[in-house]
Motif scaffolding. Structure first.
Motif, PDB file in Angstrom:
ATOM      1  N   LEU A 131       3.460  -2.485   0.958  1.00  0.00           N
ATOM      2  CA  LEU A 131       3.456  -2.649   0.055  1.00  0.00           C
ATOM      3  C   LEU A 131       5.626  -2.999   0.259  1.00  0.00           C
ATOM      4  O   LEU A 131       5.952  -1.889   1.195  1.00  0.00           O
ATOM      5  N   ASN A 132       5.920  -4.005  -0.236  1.00  0.00           N
ATOM      6  CA  ASN A 132       7.021  -4.512   0.520  1.00  0.00           C
ATOM      7  C   ASN A 132       6.995  -4.821   1.878  1.00  0.00           C
ATOM      8  O   ASN A 132       7.874  -4.790   2.344  1.00  0.00           O
ATOM      9  N   TRP A 133       6.203  -5.196   2.489  1.00  0.00           N
ATOM     10  CA  TRP A 133       5.793  -5.796   3.955  1.00  0.00           C
ATOM     11  C   TRP A 133       6.389  -6.878   3.805  1.00  0.00           C
ATOM     12  O   TRP A 133       5.929  -7.810   2.759  1.00  0.00           O
ATOM     13  N   PRO A 134       6.116  -7.981   4.498  1.00  0.00           N
ATOM     14  CA  PRO A 134       6.517  -9.127   4.801  1.00  0.00           C
ATOM     15  C   PRO A 134       5.839  -9.911   4.390  1.00  0.00           C
ATOM     16  O   PRO A 134       4.411  -9.315   4.847  1.00  0.00           O
ATOM     17  N   ALA A 135       5.056 -11.162   4.175  1.00  0.00           N
ATOM     18  CA  ALA A 135       4.221 -11.672   3.789  1.00  0.00           C
ATOM     19  C   ALA A 135       3.074 -12.577   4.816  1.00  0.00           C
ATOM     20  O   ALA A 135       1.800 -12.288   4.961  1.00  0.00           O
ATOM     21  N   GLU A 136       4.049 -12.580   6.379  1.00  0.00           N
ATOM     22  CA  GLU A 136       3.229 -12.717   7.242  1.00  0.00           C
ATOM     23  C   GLU A 136       2.365 -11.406   8.118  1.00  0.00           C
ATOM     24  O   GLU A 136       1.448 -11.081   8.655  1.00  0.00           O
ATOM     25  N   HIS A 137       3.142 -10.675   7.574  1.00  0.00           N
ATOM     26  CA  HIS A 137       2.199  -8.907   7.541  1.00  0.00           C
ATOM     27  C   HIS A 137       1.077  -8.847   6.447  1.00  0.00           C
ATOM     28  O   HIS A 137       0.420  -7.402   6.271  1.00  0.00           O
ATOM     29  N   GLY A 138       0.477  -9.217   5.464  1.00  0.00           N
ATOM     30  CA  GLY A 138       0.296  -9.325   3.862  1.00  0.00           C
ATOM     31  C   GLY A 138       0.399  -8.193   3.451  1.00  0.00           C
ATOM     32  O   GLY A 138      -0.260  -7.776   2.739  1.00  0.00           O
ATOM     33  N   GLY A 139       2.200  -8.318   3.108  1.00  0.00           N
ATOM     34  CA  GLY A 139       2.528  -7.582   2.658  1.00  0.00           C
ATOM     35  C   GLY A 139       2.678  -8.371   0.567  1.00  0.00           C
ATOM     36  O   GLY A 139       2.263  -9.492   0.730  1.00  0.00           O
ATOM     37  N   ARG A 140       2.899  -6.555   0.162  1.00  0.00           N
ATOM     38  CA  ARG A 140       2.650  -6.976  -1.660  1.00  0.00           C
ATOM     39  C   ARG A 140       3.891  -7.037  -2.028  1.00  0.00           C
ATOM     40  O   ARG A 140       4.848  -5.654  -2.290  1.00  0.00           O
ATOM     41  N   ALA A 141       4.918  -7.677  -2.369  1.00  0.00           N
ATOM     42  CA  ALA A 141       6.084  -7.383  -3.059  1.00  0.00           C
ATOM     43  C   ALA A 141       6.091  -6.973  -4.038  1.00  0.00           C
ATOM     44  O   ALA A 141       5.415  -7.244  -5.226  1.00  0.00           O
ATOM     45  N   VAL A 142       6.993  -5.790  -4.607  1.00  0.00           N
ATOM     46  CA  VAL A 142       6.639  -4.845  -5.786  1.00  0.00           C
ATOM     47  C   VAL A 142       8.508  -4.373  -5.713  1.00  0.00           C
ATOM     48  O   VAL A 142       8.903  -4.412  -4.703  1.00  0.00           O
ATOM     49  N   GLU A 143       8.678  -4.152  -7.353  1.00  0.00           N
ATOM     50  CA  GLU A 143       9.676  -3.302  -7.041  1.00  0.00           C
ATOM     51  C   GLU A 143       9.355  -1.941  -6.595  1.00  0.00           C
ATOM     52  O   GLU A 143       8.513  -1.336  -7.125  1.00  0.00           O
ATOM     53  N   VAL A 144      10.799  -1.602  -6.681  1.00  0.00           N
ATOM     54  CA  VAL A 144      11.101   0.561  -6.248  1.00  0.00           C
ATOM     55  C   VAL A 144       9.959   1.439  -7.299  1.00  0.00           C
ATOM     56  O   VAL A 144       8.956   1.902  -7.014  1.00  0.00           O
ATOM     57  N   GLU A 145       9.661   0.784  -9.183  1.00  0.00           N
ATOM     58  CA  GLU A 145       9.292   1.842  -9.227  1.00  0.00           C
ATOM     59  C   GLU A 145       7.729   1.844  -9.028  1.00  0.00           C
ATOM     60  O   GLU A 145       7.268   2.256  -9.634  1.00  0.00           O
ATOM     61  N   GLU A 146       7.664   0.507  -8.484  1.00  0.00           N
ATOM     62  CA  GLU A 146       6.222   0.235  -8.081  1.00  0.00           C
ATOM     63  C   GLU A 146       5.590   1.284  -6.982  1.00  0.00           C
ATOM     64  O   GLU A 146       4.345   1.830  -7.420  1.00  0.00           O
ATOM     65  N   GLN A 147       6.273   1.404  -6.070  1.00  0.00           N
ATOM     66  CA  GLN A 147       6.333   2.359  -5.100  1.00  0.00           C
ATOM     67  C   GLN A 147       6.174   4.131  -6.065  1.00  0.00           C
ATOM     68  O   GLN A 147       5.050   4.224  -5.631  1.00  0.00           O
ATOM     69  N   VAL A 148       6.470   4.144  -6.258  1.00  0.00           N
ATOM     70  CA  VAL A 148       6.143   5.289  -7.188  1.00  0.00           C
ATOM     71  C   VAL A 148       5.529   5.629  -8.265  1.00  0.00           C
ATOM     72  O   VAL A 148       4.664   6.506  -7.649  1.00  0.00           O
ATOM     73  N   VAL A 149       4.892   4.784  -8.788  1.00  0.00           N
ATOM     74  CA  VAL A 149       3.886   4.363  -9.148  1.00  0.00           C
ATOM     75  C   VAL A 149       2.718   4.810  -8.672  1.00  0.00           C
ATOM     76  O   VAL A 149       1.356   5.808  -9.388  1.00  0.00           O
ATOM     77  N   LEU A 150       2.776   4.284  -7.272  1.00  0.00           N
ATOM     78  CA  LEU A 150       1.351   4.359  -6.585  1.00  0.00           C
ATOM     79  C   LEU A 150       1.240   5.596  -6.364  1.00  0.00           C
ATOM     80  O   LEU A 150      -0.370   5.918  -6.716  1.00  0.00           O
ATOM     81  N   HIS A 151       2.263   6.021  -5.686  1.00  0.00           N
ATOM     82  CA  HIS A 151       2.478   7.287  -5.002  1.00  0.00           C
ATOM     83  C   HIS A 151       1.737   8.404  -6.194  1.00  0.00           C
ATOM     84  O   HIS A 151       1.238   9.339  -6.836  1.00  0.00           O
ATOM     85  N   GLU A 152       2.126   8.624  -7.561  1.00  0.00           N
ATOM     86  CA  GLU A 152       1.957   9.591  -8.805  1.00  0.00           C
ATOM     87  C   GLU A 152       1.023   9.615  -9.072  1.00  0.00           C
ATOM     88  O   GLU A 152       0.224  10.088  -9.341  1.00  0.00           O
ATOM     89  N   GLU A 153      -0.033   7.885  -8.968  1.00  0.00           N
ATOM     90  CA  GLU A 153      -0.907   8.105  -9.597  1.00  0.00           C
ATOM     91  C   GLU A 153      -2.240   8.268  -8.674  1.00  0.00           C
ATOM     92  O   GLU A 153      -2.943   9.266  -8.724  1.00  0.00           O
ATOM     93  N   MET A 154      -2.113   8.252  -7.434  1.00  0.00           N
ATOM     94  CA  MET A 154      -2.494   8.724  -6.073  1.00  0.00           C
ATOM     95  C   MET A 154      -2.831   9.901  -6.653  1.00  0.00           C
ATOM     96  O   MET A 154      -3.591  11.158  -5.523  1.00  0.00           O
ATOM     97  N   LYS A 155      -1.855  10.700  -6.274  1.00  0.00           N
ATOM     98  CA  LYS A 155      -1.189  11.875  -5.787  1.00  0.00           C
ATOM     99  C   LYS A 155      -1.978  12.257  -7.095  1.00  0.00           C
ATOM    100  O   LYS A 155      -2.364  14.279  -6.862  1.00  0.00           O
ATOM    101  N   TYR A 156      -1.522  12.546  -8.072  1.00  0.00           N
ATOM    102  CA  TYR A 156      -2.115  12.994  -9.349  1.00  0.00           C
ATOM    103  C   TYR A 156      -3.573  13.441  -9.471  1.00  0.00           C
ATOM    104  O   TYR A 156      -4.661  13.525 -10.092  1.00  0.00           O
ATOM    105  N   ALA A 157      -4.224  12.217  -8.830  1.00  0.00           N
ATOM    106  CA  ALA A 157      -5.761  11.644  -8.726  1.00  0.00           C
ATOM    107  C   ALA A 157      -6.033  12.522  -7.474  1.00  0.00           C
ATOM    108  O   ALA A 157      -7.276  13.339  -7.120  1.00  0.00           O
ATOM    109  N   GLY A 158      -5.782  13.313  -7.476  1.00  0.00           N
ATOM    110  CA  GLY A 158      -6.020  14.195  -5.970  1.00  0.00           C
ATOM    111  C   GLY A 158      -5.868  13.681  -4.508  1.00  0.00           C
ATOM    112  O   GLY A 158      -5.767  14.736  -3.490  1.00  0.00           O
ATOM    113  N   GLY A 159      -4.995  13.034  -3.693  1.00  0.00           N
ATOM    114  CA  GLY A 159      -4.181  11.955  -2.275  1.00  0.00           C
ATOM    115  C   GLY A 159      -5.847  12.010  -1.449  1.00  0.00           C
ATOM    116  O   GLY A 159      -6.436  12.099  -1.256  1.00  0.00           O
ATOM    117  N   PRO A 160      -7.146  11.169  -2.561  1.00  0.00           N
ATOM    118  CA  PRO A 160      -7.605  10.592  -1.491  1.00  0.00           C
ATOM    119  C   PRO A 160      -7.996   9.864  -0.885  1.00  0.00           C
ATOM    120  O   PRO A 160      -8.463  10.163   0.295  1.00  0.00           O
TER     121      PRO A 160
END
Length: 690
Positions: A360-389
């Motif tokens: 997330l938010n890496w440069p495009a040349e390295h295969g990144g995906r542009a997101v807002e800070v809130e989306e980064q928070v969402v990813l970590h929240e949901e993955m951790k709530y799921a048990g951190g697979p």
């Protein structure tokens, strides 16, 4: 937001001429303040649903210990719209009483009418006040026992209207109490900067710094909860009453703790009535009586514990349309890879690689995906709530990926970024040492140039290296200039293969059951190409890596929320089967729920401050991360103890609760102990180094 700030400043400007400070409780004329409220339109906020403006005004009054019943006027004008104009014009000056109890009110002797609200039936009765007896006691201005007069209006309203009214009254009292405690805290911080004892300002003493920092965390957490509840009211959300109840429950304990800490720091100075603190003390404790038993409490099961045990969930933090759409995407991803009680981790990792979720938010040349800070928070929240697979993959990209992007060589990026993107980078952190835990600048593991100057020789020892036994590489901090001033100036980062000759790994089992390692480095030779960043420039590399931990903290809060939700499910089942949750346990559940919601709020503030989008000053942004970290760590221990206590002996058997309470101390120790973090907070508030 700017308009609300302008309104707050306008309220403060009016009060400057009528009730400048808390000490003016002794001589201030609340009637004149009430008249100014009419002239300035403060009593016209209810029909507009302007809860944010109301709270801004109430906070300003609270800092001056003035209990003008603005929230009562707001509630009354919404419950009795036919009388809203009269309320706004000051012809009807209402104070609200819930239930059928005695008509004892905290209205600064400014009310002309009393509105009695039957919270069970929704019946409203507006009556004139025929007389009032001042009551001596803690409150200043004194409480009054009212003698009701003629009935002016009667009607019955829907349960939702009653719930909103109770929510606003709770928020009004909570906001006022927290603001009063916050003003005392400010005075204590300023006092700690100038008061000298034993030849030093007292703010340099460790005990004072710890106390001040603890007060700031409680204060910021309560303010964040009030703000979140106001947002829920403005949005008309169904969970607004619970959000307000959480803010009130947190304020009930936090305001008292903040005030006590301020009094202790002020010492005798704040004990006499010539100082604002003495009057703020009266105000805070008077307000807290309204939030406790017999006041705006749980007696109708509309408070925190009652609502949660009845099936409500902790209010959701709405992070914007884009972030919430992303949340749905992440949840769907997890659903696709569920397998029994867990997940098909390899398939999940592969799809996350395909969707660039580990970039997330890496440069495009390295295969990144542009997101807002809130989306980064969402990813970590949901993955951790799921048990951190995919915990290891996410930790790798957050803790070293961004630093490699900023400081890595083209060759390093080509080698490691694809592995990080794919979630296949098995790394460990080589930071802590026998003499360098939280004080990372004191590390002693050394790297010196080899004889031909093309490489380095590393000697030393690292402790508590989690996953060191399975890592392919270590992100290693070493000292390359032993004489550097300041100490952190002589540190360099290397990314070293763990199978390099001279590295020896000794495994240990932690209290949590996790394997951690002592790693010995004896004459370990590495090429200069293993260096990340400039020679002696490692502190910048480390700082960039640690900045990402603010997002990771969102995952910590999500893990705790999952434990809490599972505890609630068990308690609900107990109640459904005819069992009980006693009053003490209900209050403990309410408190940890409020603390959990506060931790989530502070983590969100901390992450938003990373890109400058958060509110508050630069100083607030600097301490946002440490405050969120301390609260989350303390909460992990408190939640674990609470789960054991309320669930009973079975919670101590092997399983989730057993593991949760054993891992909790690491949230307080890891990444810099809470004691050190509180010291950072104290210095962020302007206190000198100890």
């Amino acid at each position: 937001m700017a308009e609300v700030d302008d309104f707050r400043d306008a309220v403060a400007g009016v009060l400057d001429g009528l009730w400048p400070a808390a000490v003016d409780v002794a001589t201030g004329d609340a009637t004149k303040v009430a008249e100014a409220a009419v002239q300035q339109g403060w009593l016209q906020l209810g029909p507009e649903g302007a809860a944010d403006y109301l709270v801004a005004a109430v906070r300003t009054l609270g800092r001056r210990a003035c209990p003008l019943p603005l929230a009562d006027a707001y509630v009354a004008s919404r419950l009795l719209p036919d009388h809203a104009d009269a309320i706004g014009a000051g012809e009807v000056r209402p104070v609200v009483v819930l239930g059928a109890g005695p008509l004892i009110v905290d209205d600064a002797a400014t009310s002309s009418h009393v509105l009695v609200v039957d919270t069970l039936t929704g019946a409203l009765t507006l009556r004139e006040i025929d007389g009032a007896e001042p009551l001596d006691g803690l409150a200043r201005p004194a409480w009054r026992r009212l003698t009701p007069g003629a009935v002016v209006a009667e009607r019955t309203v829907a349960p939702a209207a009653v719930a909103e009214a109770v929510a606003v009254l709770r928020l009004g009292v909570a906001a006022r109490a927290v603001a009063a405690a916050g003003r005392a805290h400010e005075l204590a911080v300023e006092h700690a900067k100038v008061r000298r004892q034993f030849g030093r300002v007292i703010g340099a003493f460790g005990a004072v710094q710890q106390r001040v920092a603890a007060g700031q965390i409680d204060l910021s957490a309560s303010e964040a909860l009030v703000d979140e509840a106001v947002g829920a009211l403005l949005a008309g959300r169904d969970d607004a009453p619970l959000a307000a109840a959480l803010a009130a429950r947190h304020a009930r304990t936090a305001a008292q703790r903040v005030l006590a800490g301020a009094q202790h720091t002020l010492g005798a100075v704040g004990f006499f009535e010539e100082h604002d603190a003495a009057w703020l003390f009266r105000r805070v404790h008077t307000d807290l009586t309204h939030l406790g038993s017999g006041g705006l409490d749980d007696r109708r099961d509309d408070g925190v514990a009652g609502r949660l045990l009845a099936g409500e969930a902790l209010p959701h933090f709405h992070l914007g349309a884009r972030a919430e759409a992303f949340r749905d995407e992440v949840r769907a991803l997890l659903d696709r890879h569920r397998s029994g009680d867990g997940y098909d981790v390899e398939a999940l990792r592969q799809e996350m690689d395909e969707q660039s979720l580990l970039a997330l938010n890496w440069p495009a040349e390295h295969g990144g995906r542009a997101v807002e800070v809130e989306e980064q928070v969402v990813l970590h929240e949901e993955m951790k709530y799921a048990g951190g697979p995919v915990d290891r993959a996410m930790s790798a990209t957050m803790l070293i990926g961004h630093s490699l992007l900023r400081h890595g060589t083209p060759e390093q990026k080509a080698q490691f970024l694809p592995l990080l993107h794919a979630g296949q980078m098995a790394f460990c952190l080589g930071y802590s040492e026998p003499e360098a835990g939280s004080d990372l600048a004191s590390l002693r593991t050394r790297a010196v140039r080899d004889d031909d100057g093309d490489g380095w020789v590393i000697d030393g020892q690292k402790l508590w290296t989690t996953r060191g036994q399975t890592a392919s590489h270590v992100w290693l901090a070493v000292r390359t200039d032993p004489d550097a001033t300041p100490r952190h100036a002589g540190i360099t980062i290397f990314l070293v293969p763990m199978d390099t000759p001279g590295i020896t790994v000794q495994q240990h089992v932690a209290l949590s059951g996790e394997i951690s390692c002592t790693v010995f480095y004896d004459g370990v030779r590495v090429p200069d190409s293993a260096r990340v960043g400039e020679v002696h420039g490692g502190w910048k590399v480390i700082t960039d890596a640690l900045t990402a931990e603010r997002v990771v903290m969102g995952g910590v809060a999500a893990t705790l929320r999952r434990h809490f939700d599972e505890t609630l499910a068990l308690l609900r089942a107990r109640v459904a089967a005819g069992g009980e949750v006693d009053a003490l346990d209900r209050d403990r559940i309410a408190w940890v729920a409020a603390r959990l919601q506060a931790a989530r709020a502070l983590v969100l503030r901390a992450t938003r401050s990373m890109d400058g989008s958060g509110s508050g000053s630069a100083a607030d942004a600097r301490i946002a991360g440490p405050m969120a970290a301390v609260l989350s760590g303390d909460l992990a221990e408190e939640l674990g103890r609470t789960c054991l206590d309320v669930l009973g002996p079975e919670a101590a058997l092997a399983g989730r609760y057993d593991a949760a309470i054993r891992v909790a101390p690491m949230y307080v120790i890891g990444g810099g102990t809470n004691d050190i973090q509180r010291g950072i907070i104290a210095r962020g508030l302007g206190l000198p180094r100890e």
